[in-house]
Design a protein around this motif. Structure first.
Motif, PDB file in Angstrom:
ATOM      1  N   ASN A  24       0.654  -0.211   6.412  1.00  0.00           N
ATOM      2  CA  ASN A  24       1.375   0.067   7.644  1.00  0.00           C
ATOM      3  C   ASN A  24       0.469   0.956   8.505  1.00  0.00           C
ATOM      4  OD1 ASN A  24       3.632  -1.233   6.689  1.00  0.00           O
ATOM      5  ND2 ASN A  24       4.672   0.658   6.035  1.00  0.00           N
ATOM      6  N   ALA A  34       7.077  -7.259   7.390  1.00  0.00           N
ATOM      7  CA  ALA A  34       6.204  -6.100   7.174  1.00  0.00           C
ATOM      8  C   ALA A  34       4.762  -6.583   7.276  1.00  0.00           C
ATOM      9  CB  ALA A  34       6.469  -5.495   5.810  1.00  0.00           C
ATOM     10  N   GLU A  83       0.843  -1.188   0.000  1.00  0.00           N
ATOM     11  CA  GLU A  83       0.000   0.000   0.000  1.00  0.00           C
ATOM     12  C   GLU A  83       0.879   1.238   0.000  1.00  0.00           C
ATOM     13  OE1 GLU A  83      -3.119   0.555  -0.335  1.00  0.00           O
ATOM     14  OE2 GLU A  83      -3.985  -1.433  -0.185  1.00  0.00           O
ATOM     15  N   ALA A  84       0.420   2.268  -0.698  1.00  0.00           N
ATOM     16  CA  ALA A  84       1.254   3.456  -0.891  1.00  0.00           C
ATOM     17  C   ALA A  84       1.239   4.380   0.318  1.00  0.00           C
ATOM     18  CB  ALA A  84       0.787   4.216  -2.119  1.00  0.00           C
ATOM     19  N   TYR A  85       0.258   4.200   1.197  1.00  0.00           N
ATOM     20  CA  TYR A  85       0.237   5.060   2.381  1.00  0.00           C
ATOM     21  C   TYR A  85      -0.183   4.253   3.596  1.00  0.00           C
ATOM     22  CZ  TYR A  85      -4.685   5.479   0.730  1.00  0.00           C
ATOM     23  OH  TYR A  85      -5.943   5.233   0.262  1.00  0.00           O
TER      24      TYR A  85
HETATM   25  C1  NAG Z   1       5.727  -0.022   5.473  1.00  0.00           C
HETATM   26  O1  NAG Z   1       6.696  -0.453   6.365  1.00  0.00           O
HETATM   27  C2  NAG Z   1       7.805  -1.078   5.740  1.00  0.00           C
HETATM   28  C3  NAG Z   1       8.755  -1.543   6.813  1.00  0.00           C
HETATM   29  O2  NAG Z   1       8.072  -2.278   7.786  1.00  0.00           O
HETATM   30  C4  NAG Z   1       8.488  -0.105   4.807  1.00  0.00           C
HETATM   31  O3  NAG Z   1       9.504  -0.775   4.121  1.00  0.00           O
HETATM   32  C5  NAG Z   1       7.483   0.446   3.829  1.00  0.00           C
HETATM   33  O4  NAG Z   1       8.056   1.447   3.047  1.00  0.00           O
HETATM   34  C6  NAG Z   1       6.288   1.004   4.546  1.00  0.00           C
HETATM   35  N1  NAG Z   1       5.269   1.401   3.571  1.00  0.00           N
HETATM   36  C7  NAG Z   1       4.617   2.549   3.667  1.00  0.00           C
HETATM   37  C8  NAG Z   1       3.619   2.790   2.594  1.00  0.00           C
HETATM   38  O5  NAG Z   1       4.779   3.326   4.556  1.00  0.00           O
END
Ligand code: NAG
Ligand code: NAG
Ligand code: NAG
Ligand code: NAG
Ligand code: NAG
Length: 480
Positions: free
Chosen positions: A161, A156, A115-117
């Motif tokens: 996130n 992840a 997911e992008a956000y």
């Molecule tokens: C989500 O978290 C992972 C690390 O756990 C990171 O690599 C990734 O960029 C994050 N994605 C976003 C959309 O924040």
């Protein structure tokens, strides 16, 4: 045969007038096709545009849109302003409410590979704790879940996130739940003077084994009664929960899969086949593999995925690493139209839908009939039962009631069964069913517009479908 005409045996007659036996009441137990509309027209759904006035992007209706309009994020419910007050010759004696939980994050299974956000829920506590009841020596603190991850944990989370459990009721969904309770109280307490001023044994609440219904219940009960003490939520063991529904009925699941999701019947596959370009565009943005069955057997996952974002004013997704390739509103609208079409087909248009729903939700319907009887016979003091459930519960109930226009029941979708008697007729009882706050219309001629229907007709219909004590359901499910 499961669906045959059924004569209500005399022993189910409720006339208190014992001098004459009432004639048996008959109900038509056949399936009747729903009304034709854009929702069950494949051409309209595939070739059409927009969403026909339905709302998918806020809990609140745009200015000027009348209450009662379909709003996936917060469906219409009973409210004082629009409530159709019954003729004064009728006296309300029993109410049973069932509705879908309010808006939430998506289920984890409906999230994209990446997911992008992130999605944060730190403005909403999920309270989860046990506490001794009765003569309490040691009590419990009010503790809640605070979701977090660490940089040490190498895995992840799938999908978003952030600080949410997927799924959970969001802060706004909580507020909608509170307002829903407030509005019901505004009608059944303030307007009709039917509910007691404070909670007592006449008012009960029930939830399912999915925690999101309990997340709704706390806010909803607060909106109604703002109680000072702890409130029990009725719940059945998860393996037999009739409300979720969670009891085992493999023949019902098989029946659904012979004509619906996962089947290769052309009536079902036609809309998927004709949506190939849409699927390919969505897969391109989301990186969902084109052979991912969950996302391609139906539009359920994409629908949940896109609508949950839009209900929370989050942007439609773009391809990770290419912000120029995004899901367009027109593509989202097509997904929303297709979702409506699928629910109509699965729960109403397919002739098998009635039997499948009776198998998988018949126990709850049998319980409803028993609740009504216990009330009429003076065996139960409960005058208000409130059930917090899911779209799978509400859509099966609409299937059994043979609603004339089926939709996918959105967040908070509500059905209310109201039982009345008239002073003039002594103990004759009538039932009214409200769907989205207005009188429900059924395609079944025995039910029709369910507005002061003699209750014996509804009971004959239910008994005919599910059998006494849900025995027909048990036999169908192989549980007897
Ligand atoms: C989500 O978290 C992972 C690390 O756990 C990171 O690599 C990734 O960029 C994050 N994605 C976003 C959309 O924040
Ligand atoms: C929601 O969508 C409607 C069109 O369906 C649009 O008119 C309205 O501005 C949108 N509202 C929000 C909050 O995006
Ligand atoms: C949508 O699906 C994607 C892909 O599985 C997932 O990562 C994302 O979390 C989903 N979002 C929602 C709102 O369901
Ligand atoms: C559908 O599936 C059944 C069982 O899997 C199979 O027998 C039948 O040939 C299939 N029909 C089509 C049209 O693919
Ligand atoms: C299924 O398809 C048949 C013929 O292909 C059609 O007559 C029937 O109306 C369809 N039923 C539904 C519910 O779409």
């Amino acid at each position: 045969m499961f669906l045959k005409s059924y004569l209500l045996p005399l022993l189910f007659s409720f006339s208190s007038n014992a001098r004459t036996l009432s004639p048996p009441v008959e109900a038509d137990l056949e399936w009747h096709a729903p009304r034709s509309s854009w929702i069950n027209s494949l051409d309209s759904v595939i070739e059409g545009n927009g969403v026909h006035g339905l709302i998918f992007n806020s809990s609140h209706l745009p200015q000027g849109t009348p209450y009662g309009t379909y709003n996936w994020c917060n469906m219409p419910h009973v409210r004082a302003k629009e409530y159709p007050v019954a003729d004064e010759k009728y006296e309300l004696t029993y109410v049973e409410v069932i509705h879908r939980h309010h808006k939430r994050t998506p289920y984890a299974s409906n999230t994209f590979p990446q997911e992008a956000y992130p999605w944060y829920c730190s403005d909403e506590g999920l309270f989860f704790y046990g506490k001794p009841l009765g003569n309490v020596i040691k009590s419990s603190a009010a503790t809640y879940w605070s979701v977090y991850t660490t940089s040490t944990n190498p895995f992840a989370p799938s999908g978003f996130n952030g600080t949410c459990q997927f799924p959970q009721i969001t802060r706004e969904g909580s507020e909608d739940s509170w307002q829903h309770g407030k509005d019901l109280y505004g009608v059944y307490h303030d307007l009709l003077r039917f509910l007691p001023d404070s909670m007592d044994g006449r008012v009960t609440y029930r939830v399912t084994n999915n925690v999101i219904t309990s997340q709704v219940a706390g806010m909803l009960v607060e909106g109604m009664y703002s109680p000072d003490s702890d409130v029990p939520l009725l719940i059945q063991p998860s393996s037999i929960d009739s409300l979720e529904p969670g009891y085992a009925c493999a023949p019902a699941s098989s029946l659904y899969s012979t004509y619906g999701v996962g089947s290769n019947r052309s009536n079902w596959t036609a809309h998927l086949d004709r949506s190939a370009p849409l699927f390919s565009a969505l897969d391109g943005v989301s990186s969902v593999p084109s052979d991912d069955e969950g996302f391609h057997r139906s539009f359920d996952h994409y629908f949940d995925n896109l609508s949950a974002r839009q209900c929370h004013a989050k942007p439609l997704p773009c391809k990770i690493g290419d912000l120029s390739d995004c899901v367009t509103q027109e593509q989202a609208n097509a997904v929303y139209r297709l979702g409506q079409y699928e629910y109509s087909y699965i729960y109403r248009d397919a002739p098998e839908s009635l039997q499948a729903a009776v198998g998988s939700f018949g126990v709850w319907i049998a319980e409803l009939a028993q609740n009504i009887r216990d009330h009429m016979n003076g065996k139960s003091p409960v005058i208000y039962r409130h059930n917090i459930a899911h779209d799978g519960s509400v859509s099966r109930l609409l299937s059994i009631l043979q609603v004339d226009v089926m939709v996918w029941p959105g967040m908070g979708s509500e059905l209310v069964f109201e039982l009345y008697r008239t002073k003039a007729s002594g103990d004759e009882r009538y039932v009214r069913i409200l769907w989205g706050g207005q009188v429900l219309r059924s395609s079944n001629p025995s039910l029709g517009l369910v507005d002061m229907l003699p209750v014996d007709v509804l009971l004959a219909y239910i008994d005919g479908l599910v059998g006494p004590g849900a025995s027909t359901v048990a036999a169908f499910c192989g549980a007897d």
